[in-house]
Design an enzyme around this catalytic site. Structure first.
Site, PDB file in Angstrom:
ATOM      1  NE  ARG A  97     -11.709 -13.561   2.435  1.00 21.38           N
ATOM      2  CZ  ARG A  97     -12.547 -14.394   3.072  1.00 21.38           C
ATOM      3  NH1 ARG A  97     -13.814 -14.480   2.711  1.00 21.38           N
ATOM      4  NH2 ARG A  97     -12.119 -15.141   4.076  1.00 21.38           N
ATOM      5  CG  HIS A 147      -3.423 -11.035   2.177  1.00 22.75           C
ATOM      6  ND1 HIS A 147      -2.531 -10.010   2.373  1.00 22.75           N
ATOM      7  CD2 HIS A 147      -4.267 -11.005   3.236  1.00 22.75           C
ATOM      8  CE1 HIS A 147      -2.828  -9.384   3.504  1.00 22.75           C
ATOM      9  NE2 HIS A 147      -3.870  -9.962   4.042  1.00 22.75           N
ATOM     10  CB  SER A 156      -8.162  -4.517   7.419  1.00 27.22           C
ATOM     11  OG  SER A 156      -8.616  -5.749   6.927  1.00 27.22           O
ATOM     12  CB  SER A 157     -12.886  -5.646   4.896  1.00 30.04           C
ATOM     13  OG  SER A 157     -12.002  -6.669   4.508  1.00 30.04           O
ATOM     14  CB  CYS A 158     -10.420  -8.418   9.174  1.00 29.81           C
ATOM     15  SG  CYS A 158      -9.178  -7.410   9.960  1.00 29.81           S
ATOM     16  N   PRO A 176      -9.903  -0.475   3.743  1.00 33.45           N
ATOM     17  CG  PRO A 176      -7.694  -0.234   3.084  1.00 33.45           C
ATOM     18  CD  PRO A 176      -8.569  -0.227   4.293  1.00 33.45           C
ATOM     19  CB  THR A 177     -12.118  -4.691   0.112  1.00 36.71           C
ATOM     20  OG1 THR A 177     -12.507  -6.050   0.067  1.00 36.71           O
ATOM     21  CG2 THR A 177     -11.524  -4.279  -1.246  1.00 36.71           C
ATOM     22  CE  LYS A 202      -4.617  -2.628  10.422  1.00 34.43           C
ATOM     23  NZ  LYS A 202      -3.715  -1.557   9.992  1.00 34.43           N
ATOM     24  CG  LEU A 235      -5.977  -3.482  -0.373  1.00 35.58           C
ATOM     25  CD1 LEU A 235      -5.110  -2.538   0.466  1.00 35.58           C
ATOM     26  CD2 LEU A 235      -6.842  -2.681  -1.333  1.00 35.58           C
ATOM     27  CB  VAL A 240      -0.945  -0.026   1.233  1.00 30.94           C
ATOM     28  CG1 VAL A 240      -1.640   1.308   1.421  1.00 30.94           C
ATOM     29  CG2 VAL A 240      -1.964  -1.146   1.078  1.00 30.94           C
ATOM     30  CE1 TYR A 280      -3.593  -6.271  10.249  1.00 35.14           C
ATOM     31  CE2 TYR A 280      -5.743  -6.902   9.414  1.00 35.14           C
ATOM     32  CZ  TYR A 280      -4.553  -6.226   9.253  1.00 35.14           C
ATOM     33  OH  TYR A 280      -4.327  -5.518   8.095  1.00 35.14           O
TER      34      TYR A 280
HETATM   35  N1  LIG Z   1      -2.805  -6.146   1.912  1.00 32.57           N
HETATM   36  C1  LIG Z   1      -4.121  -6.122   2.071  1.00 32.57           C
HETATM   37  O1  LIG Z   1      -4.859  -6.941   1.463  1.00 32.57           O
HETATM   38  C2  LIG Z   1      -4.766  -5.101   2.957  1.00 32.57           C
HETATM   39  C3  LIG Z   1      -4.037  -4.149   3.659  1.00 32.57           C
HETATM   40  N2  LIG Z   1      -4.688  -3.240   4.448  1.00 32.57           N
HETATM   41  C4  LIG Z   1      -3.967  -2.267   5.261  1.00 32.57           C
HETATM   42  O2  LIG Z   1      -3.063  -1.504   4.512  1.00 32.57           O
HETATM   43  C5  LIG Z   1      -1.920  -1.191   5.320  1.00 32.57           C
HETATM   44  C6  LIG Z   1      -0.661  -1.600   4.576  1.00 32.57           C
HETATM   45  O3  LIG Z   1      -0.715  -2.981   4.282  1.00 32.57           O
HETATM   46  P1  LIG Z   1       0.252  -3.658   3.197  1.00 32.57           P
HETATM   47  O4  LIG Z   1       0.895  -2.606   2.391  1.00 32.57           O
HETATM   48  O5  LIG Z   1      -0.523  -4.736   2.567  1.00 32.57           O
HETATM   49  O6  LIG Z   1       1.329  -4.346   4.131  1.00 32.57           O
HETATM   50  P2  LIG Z   1       2.870  -4.658   3.808  1.00 32.57           P
HETATM   51  O7  LIG Z   1       3.264  -5.758   4.733  1.00 32.57           O
HETATM   52  O8  LIG Z   1       3.053  -4.849   2.350  1.00 32.57           O
HETATM   53  O9  LIG Z   1       3.595  -3.314   4.211  1.00 32.57           O
HETATM   54  C7  LIG Z   1       3.644  -2.878   5.543  1.00 32.57           C
HETATM   55  C8  LIG Z   1       4.797  -1.911   5.674  1.00 32.57           C
HETATM   56  O10 LIG Z   1       4.897  -1.523   7.055  1.00 32.57           O
HETATM   57  C9  LIG Z   1       6.261  -1.632   7.436  1.00 32.57           C
HETATM   58  N3  LIG Z   1       6.387  -1.930   8.853  1.00 32.57           N
HETATM   59  C10 LIG Z   1       5.915  -3.011   9.522  1.00 32.57           C
HETATM   60  N4  LIG Z   1       6.290  -2.967  10.805  1.00 32.57           N
HETATM   61  C11 LIG Z   1       7.015  -1.821  10.956  1.00 32.57           C
HETATM   62  C12 LIG Z   1       7.686  -1.218  12.037  1.00 32.57           C
HETATM   63  N5  LIG Z   1       7.670  -1.776  13.266  1.00 32.57           N
HETATM   64  N6  LIG Z   1       8.329  -0.056  11.829  1.00 32.57           N
HETATM   65  C13 LIG Z   1       8.358   0.507  10.604  1.00 32.57           C
HETATM   66  N7  LIG Z   1       7.757  -0.007   9.528  1.00 32.57           N
HETATM   67  C14 LIG Z   1       7.084  -1.175   9.719  1.00 32.57           C
HETATM   68  C15 LIG Z   1       6.787  -2.781   6.620  1.00 32.57           C
HETATM   69  O11 LIG Z   1       8.184  -2.770   6.572  1.00 32.57           O
HETATM   70  P3  LIG Z   1       8.974  -4.188   6.652  1.00 32.57           P
HETATM   71  O12 LIG Z   1       8.379  -5.028   5.572  1.00 32.57           O
HETATM   72  O13 LIG Z   1      10.387  -3.803   6.431  1.00 32.57           O
HETATM   73  O14 LIG Z   1       8.683  -4.712   8.025  1.00 32.57           O
HETATM   74  C16 LIG Z   1       6.128  -2.522   5.277  1.00 32.57           C
HETATM   75  O15 LIG Z   1       6.864  -1.594   4.528  1.00 32.57           O
HETATM   76  C17 LIG Z   1      -2.095  -1.910   6.641  1.00 32.57           C
HETATM   77  O16 LIG Z   1      -2.608  -1.032   7.598  1.00 32.57           O
HETATM   78  C18 LIG Z   1      -3.134  -2.962   6.333  1.00 32.57           C
HETATM   79  O17 LIG Z   1      -3.916  -3.250   7.440  1.00 32.57           O
HETATM   80  C19 LIG Z   1      -6.053  -3.236   4.547  1.00 32.57           C
HETATM   81  C20 LIG Z   1      -6.817  -4.134   3.871  1.00 32.57           C
HETATM   82  C21 LIG Z   1      -6.230  -5.148   3.034  1.00 32.57           C
HETATM   83  C1  LIG Z   2      -7.200  -8.612   4.109  1.00 35.22           C
HETATM   84  C2  LIG Z   2      -7.584  -9.642   5.153  1.00 35.22           C
HETATM   85  O1  LIG Z   2      -6.828 -10.837   4.996  1.00 35.22           O
HETATM   86  C3  LIG Z   2      -7.033 -11.875   5.947  1.00 35.22           C
HETATM   87  O2  LIG Z   2      -8.290 -12.454   5.765  1.00 35.22           O
HETATM   88  P1  LIG Z   2      -8.705 -13.318   4.527  1.00 35.22           P
HETATM   89  O3  LIG Z   2      -9.502 -12.520   3.587  1.00 35.22           O
HETATM   90  O4  LIG Z   2      -9.359 -14.560   5.025  1.00 35.22           O
HETATM   91  O5  LIG Z   2      -7.297 -13.614   3.856  1.00 35.22           O
HETATM   92  P2  LIG Z   2      -6.511 -14.581   2.913  1.00 35.22           P
HETATM   93  O6  LIG Z   2      -6.232 -13.806   1.680  1.00 35.22           O
HETATM   94  O7  LIG Z   2      -5.344 -15.129   3.629  1.00 35.22           O
HETATM   95  O8  LIG Z   2      -7.517 -15.816   2.586  1.00 35.22           O
HETATM   96  C4  LIG Z   2      -8.684 -15.661   1.827  1.00 35.22           C
HETATM   97  C5  LIG Z   2      -9.279 -17.008   1.526  1.00 35.22           C
HETATM   98  O9  LIG Z   2      -8.429 -17.662   0.571  1.00 35.22           O
HETATM   99  C6  LIG Z   2      -8.210 -18.998   0.994  1.00 35.22           C
HETATM  100  N1  LIG Z   2      -6.936 -19.493   0.420  1.00 35.22           N
HETATM  101  C7  LIG Z   2      -6.833 -20.458  -0.519  1.00 35.22           C
HETATM  102  N2  LIG Z   2      -5.556 -20.724  -0.769  1.00 35.22           N
HETATM  103  C8  LIG Z   2      -4.820 -19.853  -0.029  1.00 35.22           C
HETATM  104  C9  LIG Z   2      -3.435 -19.643   0.102  1.00 35.22           C
HETATM  105  O10 LIG Z   2      -2.604 -20.305  -0.502  1.00 35.22           O
HETATM  106  N3  LIG Z   2      -3.058 -18.641   0.959  1.00 35.22           N
HETATM  107  C10 LIG Z   2      -3.954 -17.881   1.643  1.00 35.22           C
HETATM  108  N4  LIG Z   2      -3.494 -16.890   2.449  1.00 35.22           N
HETATM  109  N5  LIG Z   2      -5.289 -18.105   1.561  1.00 35.22           N
HETATM  110  C11 LIG Z   2      -5.701 -19.074   0.728  1.00 35.22           C
HETATM  111  C12 LIG Z   2      -8.234 -18.919   2.502  1.00 35.22           C
HETATM  112  O11 LIG Z   2      -8.428 -20.187   3.078  1.00 35.22           O
HETATM  113  C13 LIG Z   2      -9.407 -17.963   2.703  1.00 35.22           C
HETATM  114  O12 LIG Z   2     -10.625 -18.654   2.601  1.00 35.22           O
HETATM  115  C14 LIG Z   2      -7.085 -11.410   7.373  1.00 35.22           C
HETATM  116  O13 LIG Z   2      -6.404 -12.362   8.137  1.00 35.22           O
HETATM  117  C15 LIG Z   2      -6.701 -10.015   7.512  1.00 35.22           C
HETATM  118  O14 LIG Z   2      -5.316  -9.874   7.319  1.00 35.22           O
HETATM  119  C16 LIG Z   2      -7.387  -9.119   6.533  1.00 35.22           C
HETATM  120  O15 LIG Z   2      -7.805  -8.036   6.858  1.00 35.22           O
END
Ligand SMILES: NC(=O)C1=CN([C@@H]2O[C@H](COP(=O)(O)OP(=O)(O)OC[C@H]3O[C@@H](n4cnc5c(N)ncnc54)[C@H](OP(=O)(O)O)[C@@H]3O)[C@@H](O)[C@H]2O)C=CC1
Ligand SMILES: C[C@H]1O[C@H](OP(=O)(O)OP(=O)(O)OC[C@H]2O[C@@H](n3cnc4c(=O)[nH]c(N)nc43)[C@H](O)[C@@H]2O)[C@@H](O)[C@@H](O)C1=O
Length: 325
Positions: free
Chosen positions: A225, A195, A123-125, A179-180, A156, A182, A31, A152
Site C-alpha cells: 500500500r 482502514h 480513491s485509488s480503488c 488520493p491513495t 467513485k 490516507l 480529509v 464503492y
Molecule cells: N481515508 C482514506 O484513506 C481515503 C479517502 N479518500 C476520499 O476522501 C474523502 C473523505 O474521506 P475521509 O475523510 O477519509 O472520510 P471520513 O469518514 O473521515 O469523513 C467523511 C465525512 O463525510 C461526512 N458524511 C458522510 N455521510 C454524510 C452525509 N450523508 N451527509 C453529510 N455528511 C456526510 C461524515 O460525517 P459523519 O462522520 O458525521 O457521517 C464525515 O465528516 C472521500 O471521498 C474518500 O473517498 C480517498 C482515498 C483514501
Molecule cells: C483507501 C482504500 O481502502 C480500502 O482498501 P484497502 O487499501 O484494502 O484498505 P484497508 O486499509 O482496510 O486494508 C489494507 C490492507 O491491510 C490489511 N490489514 C491488516 N490488518 C488490518 C486491520 O486491522 N484493519 C484493516 N482495515 N486492514 C488490515 C488488509 O487485510 C489489507 O490487506 C478500500 O476498501 C477503499 O475504501 C479504499 O479506497
C-alpha cells in the site's frame, strides 16, 4: 473534446481570493478537517461548513435548498461513506448508494447554483485489481475491479464521469482528484470498520497498555500500500483548485509503498509495543498492490512532504491527545 478545450475553463483563480465562499463538504472527517486547517492557515475567511447532523447530503431537496441559500463559489467534495476493507465488504449497499446520492446531489446542485469550480475526491480503488504499476490515470476502466470494494469504486467512477459530463456539456469547471490510502488526525479508529493504519495504531496501543503478548494483524502481510499524510493531501487539493482545470482526474500519492508487514513493524516501533505479530489469514488481503503514478500532478509542480515515519509519529501523538482520553 480535447484537453485544450477543457483547459480553457481554467479562469477561476482560487488562492488569491481569500474571501471566496468555499463549501467543504465532510469537514469533520479525516480529509475535510485537513482541508479546513489548510484553508484557514492560508487565510480563507468565508468557509461554509455543515455537519452531517445539520445537512444530510443524501437528501436531495435539503441539498438543493442549502445551495440555493448559500450559493458557494467553490466546492470541495470530501463527504462520503468511507471505510476499510471489512466495512466495504460488509456494507456494499451503503457504499454504493450513499456515495452515489451524496456526490450526485452536491455536484448537480453546485452546478445549478453558480459554483465556479468544484473538486471531487475519489480513491485509488477505482482502478482494476491488476492494473499496471505504478497506476497511470488512463488505467481507469481497463479491467475488473477488486471485489472487496467494487461497490464503492463504481460510485467513485460515476463521480469522475459526472464531473467530466458536466464539464463537456455545460463547460463547467469540475475536476477530480484520486488520493491513495490516507491517514492522519481525525481518522476513524474503529476496531473493525477503519482502514489498516488507524486500526493497527489503536490495536498496538491497547495491547501496549494492557501488556498483551501479541497483536493480530489481518491477511498475509504481503499486500503493498502507498500511504499519504492527509496534510499533504490537503495541500494537493488547494494546489489543484488553483492550478488544475482539465477533463482527466489526477492521481495524488506519495510515490512510496510498503507491505502491510512493514507497516505493522513500523507501527509497533512508533507505538512502543514489545510483543509479537500474529497474522490472521482468514481475513482478506484485498488488492495485491496499488501504487499510483502521480507524475501528472508532479509535472504541474506539486510534491508531498511528510514521510511515513514522521506522519505515523505525528498521528500517534494526536491519537494520544484526542482519542485515547
Ligand atoms: N481515508 C482514506 O484513506 C481515503 C479517502 N479518500 C476520499 O476522501 C474523502 C473523505 O474521506 P475521509 O475523510 O477519509 O472520510 P471520513 O469518514 O473521515 O469523513 C467523511 C465525512 O463525510 C461526512 N458524511 C458522510 N455521510 C454524510 C452525509 N450523508 N451527509 C453529510 N455528511 C456526510 C461524515 O460525517 P459523519 O462522520 O458525521 O457521517 C464525515 O465528516 C472521500 O471521498 C474518500 O473517498 C480517498 C482515498 C483514501
Ligand atoms: C483507501 C482504500 O481502502 C480500502 O482498501 P484497502 O487499501 O484494502 O484498505 P484497508 O486499509 O482496510 O486494508 C489494507 C490492507 O491491510 C490489511 N490489514 C491488516 N490488518 C488490518 C486491520 O486491522 N484493519 C484493516 N482495515 N486492514 C488490515 C488488509 O487485510 C489489507 O490487506 C478500500 O476498501 C477503499 O475504501 C479504499 O479506497
Amino acid at each position: 473534446m480535447g484537453s485544450q478545450d477543457n483547459n480553457a475553463l481554467s479562469s477561476n483563480s482560487f488562492l488569491p481570493y481569500k474571501s471566496a465562499k468555499v463549501f467543504v463538504a465532510g469537514h469533520r472527517g479525516l480529509v475535510g478537517a485537513a482541508i479546513v486547517r489548510k484553508l484557514t492557515q492560508l487565510g480563507f475567511t468565508n468557509l461554509v461548513l455543515r455537519s452531517h447532523a445539520e445537512l444530510d447530503l443524501t437528501r436531495q431537496s435539503d441539498v438543493e435548498a442549502f445551495f440555493v441559500f448559500e450559493k458557494p463559489e467553490f466546492v470541495i467534495v470530501a463527504a462520503a461513506k468511507v471505510g476499510g476493507i471489512h466495512a466495504n465488504n460488509t456494507y456494499p449497499a451503503d457504499f454504493i448508494a450513499i456515495n452515489l446520492q451524496i456526490q450526485t446531489n452536491v455536484i448537480d446542485s453546485a452546478y445549478r447554483n453558480g459554483t465556479k469550480k468544484l473538486l471531487f475526491l475519489g480513491s485509488s480503488c477505482i482502478y482494476p485489481k491488476f492494473a499496471p504499476q505504478p497506476i497511470p490515470e488512463d488505467a481507469l476502466l481497463t479491467g475488473p475491479l477488486e471485489p472487496t470494494n467494487e461497490w464503492y469504486a463504481i460510485a467513485k467512477i460515476a463521480g469522475i464521469k459526472m464531473c467530466q459530463a458536466y464539464r463537456i456539456q455545460y463547460k463547467w469547471d469540475a475536476i477530480s482528484g484520486m488520493p491513495t490510502n490516507l491517514y492522519g488526525p481525525y481518522d476513524n479508529f474503529h476496531p473493525e470498520n477503519s482502514h489498516v493504519l488507524p486500526a493497527l495504531m489503536r490495536r498496538f496501543h491497547e495491547a501496549k497498555v494492557k501488556g498483551a503478548k501479541e497483536v493480530v494483524v489481518w491477511g498475509t502481510g504481503s499486500p503493498l500500500r502507498e500511504f499519504l499524510h492527509v496534510d499533504d493531501l490537503a495541500d494537493a487539493v488547494v494546489f489543484m483548485m488553483e492550478k488544475y482545470s482539465g477533463l482527466e482526474h489526477l492521481n495524488v500519492g506519495s510515490g512510496k509503498e510498503v507491505t502491510i508487514k512493514e507497516l505493522a513493524e513500523l507501527m509497533k516501533e512508533v507505538v512502543g509495543f514489545e510483543g509479537d505479530l500474529v497474522w490472521d489469514s482468514t481475513k482478506p488481503d484485498g488488492t495485491p498492490r496499488k501504487l499510483m503514478d502521480s507524475s501528472k500532478l508532479a509535472s504541474l509542480g506539486w510534491t508531498p512532504k511528510v514521510s511515513l515515519k514522521d506522519g505515523l509519529a505525528d498521528t500517534y501523538k494526536w491519537y494520544l491527545e484526542n482519542v485515547n482520553l
